[in-house]
Design an enzyme around this catalytic site. Structure first.
Site, PDB file in Angstrom:
ATOM      1  N   LYS A  71       0.816  -1.199   0.000  1.00 37.50           N
ATOM      2  CA  LYS A  71       0.000   0.000   0.000  1.00 37.50           C
ATOM      3  C   LYS A  71       0.860   1.263   0.000  1.00 37.50           C
ATOM      4  CE  LYS A  71      -3.324  -2.409   2.933  1.00 37.50           C
ATOM      5  NZ  LYS A  71      -2.816  -3.314   3.970  1.00 37.50           N
ATOM      6  N   GLY A  72       2.160   1.091   0.229  1.00 43.08           N
ATOM      7  CA  GLY A  72       3.044   2.238   0.453  1.00 43.08           C
ATOM      8  C   GLY A  72       3.193   3.205  -0.705  1.00 43.08           C
TER       9      GLY A  72
ATOM     10  N   ASP B 119      15.072  -0.390   1.233  1.00 39.98           N
ATOM     11  CA  ASP B 119      15.904  -0.563   2.415  1.00 39.98           C
ATOM     12  C   ASP B 119      16.904  -1.690   2.135  1.00 39.98           C
ATOM     13  OD1 ASP B 119      16.896  -0.597   4.972  1.00 39.98           O
ATOM     14  OD2 ASP B 119      15.132  -1.509   5.885  1.00 39.98           O
TER      15      ASP B 119
ATOM     16  N   ASP C 182       4.287   3.144   6.873  1.00 38.85           N
ATOM     17  CA  ASP C 182       3.493   2.901   8.075  1.00 38.85           C
ATOM     18  C   ASP C 182       4.308   2.342   9.231  1.00 38.85           C
ATOM     19  OD1 ASP C 182       3.777   0.263   6.730  1.00 38.85           O
ATOM     20  OD2 ASP C 182       2.518  -0.418   8.388  1.00 38.85           O
TER      21      ASP C 182
END
Ligand code: IMP
Ligand code: MG
Length: 179
Positions: free
Chosen positions: A42-43, A102, A158
């Protein structure tokens, strides 16, 4: 919710400038192509939405959702597709949009997944890049900004499902993790 934020890492203005810059770059690079822009849910949501407004070439959109990997050190076959794209991407130029890179394990696996589907080309566009977190080497084709190795939330990112709707990127107060 905003009271939980210790400091801003990427401001609303900086985000808008990033979207403008990357949108212009993508528009130029793909001016004679019709890429499929694939967002990772969803990011990707706020970033993809704002970025698209600055892309002036023909694009189609699609979305996919993958499960997070287990543990973090295995670099192959470590993704499960929870929601797949709807388009047939064979022979297509695709641009994958994500919030942050990341370890790069997720995106490395996604790139491999699309190469197996015989896409014509695949590029990665990320809002944030944390190069110090890399477990596998990956350099994004389009990156908004590099951030230090700290956990950030907001603008799609989130913590326990919350803070995605913050209009900027920031760091949480220590006390939030103790709640
Ligand atoms: P990786 O590059 O495979 O480690 O996966 C990147 C994904 O991990 C991102 O799409 C986020 O969902 C999550 N992630 C990594 N760093 C952060 C962070 O600082 N805040 C929130 N989510 C993060
Ligand atoms: Mg993500």
């Amino acid at each position: 919710m905003k009271n939980d934020i210790l400091k801003t890492v990427v401001s609303v203005e900086e985000i808008d400038n990033i979207c403008k810059r990357l949108g212009a770059q993508i528009s130029e690079d793909y001016k004679d192509k019709k890429p499929v822009v694939i967002g990772l849910l969803k990011g990707c949501l706020p970033f993809m939405s704002d970025l698209l407004k600055y892309i002036t070439t023909y694009v189609t959109l699609d979305y996919m959702s993958v499960s997070s990997y287990n543990g973090g050190t295995s670099s192959t076959g470590a993704i499960t597709i929870k929601r797949d794209i709807e388009s047939n991407v064979e022979g297509k130029d695709i641009i994958i949009v994500d919030d942050i890179i990341d370890t790069a394990i997720t995106l490395t696996n996604i790139v491999e997944h699309f190469k197996k589907k015989n896409v014509k080309s695949v590029r990665i566009c990320t809002l944030l890049d944390k190069p110090s977190g890399r477990v596998v080497p990956l350099v994004p084709d389009y990156a908004g900004t590099i951030i230090p190795n700290e956990f950030v939330v907001g603008y799609g990112l989130d913590y326990k499902g919350f803070y995605r709707n913050l209009p900027f990127v920031g760091v949480l107060k220590e006390e939030v993790y103790k709640k």
